[in-house]
Design a protein around this motif. Structure first.
Motif, PDB file in Angstrom:
ATOM      1  N   GLU A 101       0.816  -1.211   0.000  1.00 53.23           N
ATOM      2  CA  GLU A 101       0.000   0.000   0.000  1.00 53.23           C
ATOM      3  C   GLU A 101       0.850   1.262   0.000  1.00 53.23           C
ATOM      4  O   GLU A 101       0.403   2.319  -0.469  1.00 53.23           O
ATOM      5  CB  GLU A 101      -0.968  -0.019   1.180  1.00 53.23           C
ATOM      6  CG  GLU A 101      -2.029  -1.102   1.053  1.00 53.23           C
ATOM      7  CD  GLU A 101      -3.201  -0.911   1.994  1.00 53.23           C
ATOM      8  OE1 GLU A 101      -3.399   0.225   2.489  1.00 53.23           O
ATOM      9  OE2 GLU A 101      -3.949  -1.881   2.225  1.00 53.23           O
ATOM     10  N   ALA A 102       2.086   1.187   0.502  1.00 48.37           N
ATOM     11  CA  ALA A 102       2.990   2.340   0.392  1.00 48.37           C
ATOM     12  C   ALA A 102       3.277   2.648  -1.079  1.00 48.37           C
ATOM     13  O   ALA A 102       3.304   3.810  -1.492  1.00 48.37           O
ATOM     14  CB  ALA A 102       4.284   2.070   1.148  1.00 48.37           C
ATOM     15  N   THR A 146       2.719   4.336   5.063  1.00 53.77           N
ATOM     16  CA  THR A 146       1.648   3.622   5.738  1.00 53.77           C
ATOM     17  C   THR A 146       2.063   3.370   7.187  1.00 53.77           C
ATOM     18  O   THR A 146       3.245   3.440   7.518  1.00 53.77           O
ATOM     19  CB  THR A 146       1.350   2.273   5.055  1.00 53.77           C
ATOM     20  OG1 THR A 146       2.581   1.534   4.912  1.00 53.77           O
ATOM     21  CG2 THR A 146       0.734   2.477   3.679  1.00 53.77           C
ATOM     22  N   ASP A 157      -3.729   2.918   8.797  1.00 59.03           N
ATOM     23  CA  ASP A 157      -4.359   3.433   7.583  1.00 59.03           C
ATOM     24  C   ASP A 157      -4.436   2.370   6.494  1.00 59.03           C
ATOM     25  O   ASP A 157      -4.743   2.668   5.342  1.00 59.03           O
ATOM     26  CB  ASP A 157      -3.598   4.666   7.058  1.00 59.03           C
ATOM     27  CG  ASP A 157      -2.141   4.362   6.738  1.00 59.03           C
ATOM     28  OD1 ASP A 157      -1.670   3.234   7.029  1.00 59.03           O
ATOM     29  OD2 ASP A 157      -1.456   5.256   6.194  1.00 59.03           O
ATOM     30  N   LYS A 164      -0.188   7.121  -6.725  1.00 60.69           N
ATOM     31  CA  LYS A 164      -1.332   8.006  -6.925  1.00 60.69           C
ATOM     32  C   LYS A 164      -0.884   9.410  -7.329  1.00 60.69           C
ATOM     33  O   LYS A 164      -1.658  10.173  -7.912  1.00 60.69           O
ATOM     34  CB  LYS A 164      -2.174   8.073  -5.647  1.00 60.69           C
ATOM     35  CG  LYS A 164      -2.936   6.796  -5.336  1.00 60.69           C
ATOM     36  CD  LYS A 164      -3.749   6.950  -4.058  1.00 60.69           C
ATOM     37  CE  LYS A 164      -4.512   5.670  -3.744  1.00 60.69           C
ATOM     38  NZ  LYS A 164      -5.300   5.799  -2.476  1.00 60.69           N
ATOM     39  N   ASN A 165       0.356   9.753  -7.002  1.00 57.76           N
ATOM     40  CA  ASN A 165       0.856  11.108  -7.267  1.00 57.76           C
ATOM     41  C   ASN A 165       1.748  11.186  -8.501  1.00 57.76           C
ATOM     42  O   ASN A 165       2.347  12.226  -8.756  1.00 57.76           O
ATOM     43  CB  ASN A 165       1.645  11.605  -6.048  1.00 57.76           C
ATOM     44  CG  ASN A 165       0.820  11.629  -4.780  1.00 57.76           C
ATOM     45  OD1 ASN A 165      -0.333  12.022  -4.803  1.00 57.76           O
ATOM     46  ND2 ASN A 165       1.406  11.209  -3.667  1.00 57.76           N
ATOM     47  N   GLY A 189       5.267   7.264  -0.680  1.00 53.26           N
ATOM     48  CA  GLY A 189       4.090   6.668  -0.057  1.00 53.26           C
ATOM     49  C   GLY A 189       4.419   6.210   1.352  1.00 53.26           C
ATOM     50  O   GLY A 189       5.495   5.649   1.605  1.00 53.26           O
ATOM     51  N   GLU A 239       1.317   1.778  -3.639  1.00 53.62           N
ATOM     52  CA  GLU A 239       0.072   2.251  -4.236  1.00 53.62           C
ATOM     53  C   GLU A 239      -0.166   3.727  -3.935  1.00 53.62           C
ATOM     54  O   GLU A 239      -0.584   4.489  -4.809  1.00 53.62           O
ATOM     55  CB  GLU A 239      -1.096   1.407  -3.724  1.00 53.62           C
ATOM     56  CG  GLU A 239      -1.088  -0.031  -4.221  1.00 53.62           C
ATOM     57  CD  GLU A 239      -2.215  -0.853  -3.626  1.00 53.62           C
ATOM     58  OE1 GLU A 239      -3.026  -0.274  -2.860  1.00 53.62           O
ATOM     59  OE2 GLU A 239      -2.303  -2.054  -3.939  1.00 53.62           O
ATOM     60  N   MET A 240       0.102   4.134  -2.701  1.00 54.46           N
ATOM     61  CA  MET A 240      -0.080   5.540  -2.333  1.00 54.46           C
ATOM     62  C   MET A 240       0.894   6.436  -3.093  1.00 54.46           C
ATOM     63  O   MET A 240       0.541   7.546  -3.516  1.00 54.46           O
ATOM     64  CB  MET A 240       0.106   5.709  -0.827  1.00 54.46           C
ATOM     65  CG  MET A 240      -1.012   5.105  -0.006  1.00 54.46           C
ATOM     66  SD  MET A 240      -0.774   5.395   1.775  1.00 54.46           S
ATOM     67  CE  MET A 240      -2.230   4.584   2.438  1.00 54.46           C
ATOM     68  N   THR A 293      -5.922  -0.720   4.353  1.00 61.63           N
ATOM     69  CA  THR A 293      -7.268  -1.111   3.937  1.00 61.63           C
ATOM     70  C   THR A 293      -7.527  -2.542   4.373  1.00 61.63           C
ATOM     71  O   THR A 293      -6.825  -3.468   3.967  1.00 61.63           O
ATOM     72  CB  THR A 293      -7.402  -1.012   2.412  1.00 61.63           C
ATOM     73  OG1 THR A 293      -7.065   0.320   1.996  1.00 61.63           O
ATOM     74  CG2 THR A 293      -8.806  -1.347   1.969  1.00 61.63           C
TER      75      THR A 293
END
Length: 229
Positions: free
Chosen positions: A48-49, A207, A224, A55-56, A205, A51-52, A226
């Motif tokens: 998820e790090a 998390t 944080d 996003k940018n 990113g 993925e975050m 999911t």
């Protein structure tokens, strides 16, 4: 009267335990290395790090450009290393020898490929083989990993040599924290002549997964992630 004496004895015993806890109490900050194999929480922190971070990501290349994806970064102790042509896993036979790239980098390459494909860019390898890429996208992985630590106040487990039993951990306050961190950027080169074209800004990113324990058994988690395990 007997009940009263029994109550006094229990109260005295409880006060003794609390007093010992405070006398032996201390604050400590520990740094723990990542465990192998990775736990479900650690895997989610890492994935998820990335993925975050993605996003940018923003590119200035022409729409629907054809990209061939490359990746580079530091080796990690997580690499599944095999001597080419032998099938021998060097991770278990020789910890000092590194051959090939880390599987972590392969994961990041595939994650970036998916993110760029969602933006409309065509990823070489999925397009017909007779098409030639327009650009080489080289992912530079600056950092990707987890950080862990523990803040503890109470009495740690005690194993006595004088008495035939041990005392468990008496936790007044315990804070266990894990952080996932990913940092990378992407450089672009012309596929035909190798000329540098552009780079993305550094994308990051983060998390976290924090677990708290108060008064021996009261615990809760803040994160944080999911749907954490």
């Amino acid at each position: 009267m007997n009940r009263q004496k029994t109550g006094i004895r229990w109260a005295s015993a409880w006060h003794t335990v609390v007093a010992v806890s405070f006398l032996c109490a201390g604050c400590m900050l520990e740094q723990e290395i990542s465990r192998t194999p990775r736990t479900a929480v650690e895997q989610l922190l890492l994935t998820e790090a990335v993925e975050m971070a993605l996003k940018n990501v923003a590119l200035s290349l022409p729409d629907r450009s054809r990209l061939v994806i490359d990746v580079t970064g530091l080796h990690t102790d997580r690499a599944l290393i095999t001597q080419p042509g032998t099938g021998i896993n060097l991770t278990t036979t020789n910890q000092q020898v590194l051959q090939g790239g880390s599987l972590d980098l392969v994961f990041i390459r595939d994650a970036v490929s998916t993110a760029l494909s969602k933006q409309g860019y065509r990823i070489h390898g999925f397009a017909p083989v007779d098409t030639e890429p327009d650009y080489v996208a080289r992912i530079f992985v600056e950092s990707w990993g987890t950080m862990q630590g523990v803040t503890f106040f109470g009495m740690p487990p005690v194993q006595s040599l004088l008495i035939p039993f041990s005392l468990p951990e008496l936790t007044l306050y315990k804070y266990q924290h894990q952080r996932g961190y990913g940092r990378l950027h992407i450089d672009f080169f012309n596929y035909k002549d190798g000329q540098y074209v552009d780079s993305t800004s550094t994308i990051i990113g983060r998390t976290f997964y924090d677990q708290y324990t108060v008064l021996f058994f009261i615990t809760w988690v803040k994160t944080d992630l999911t749907v954490p395990p």
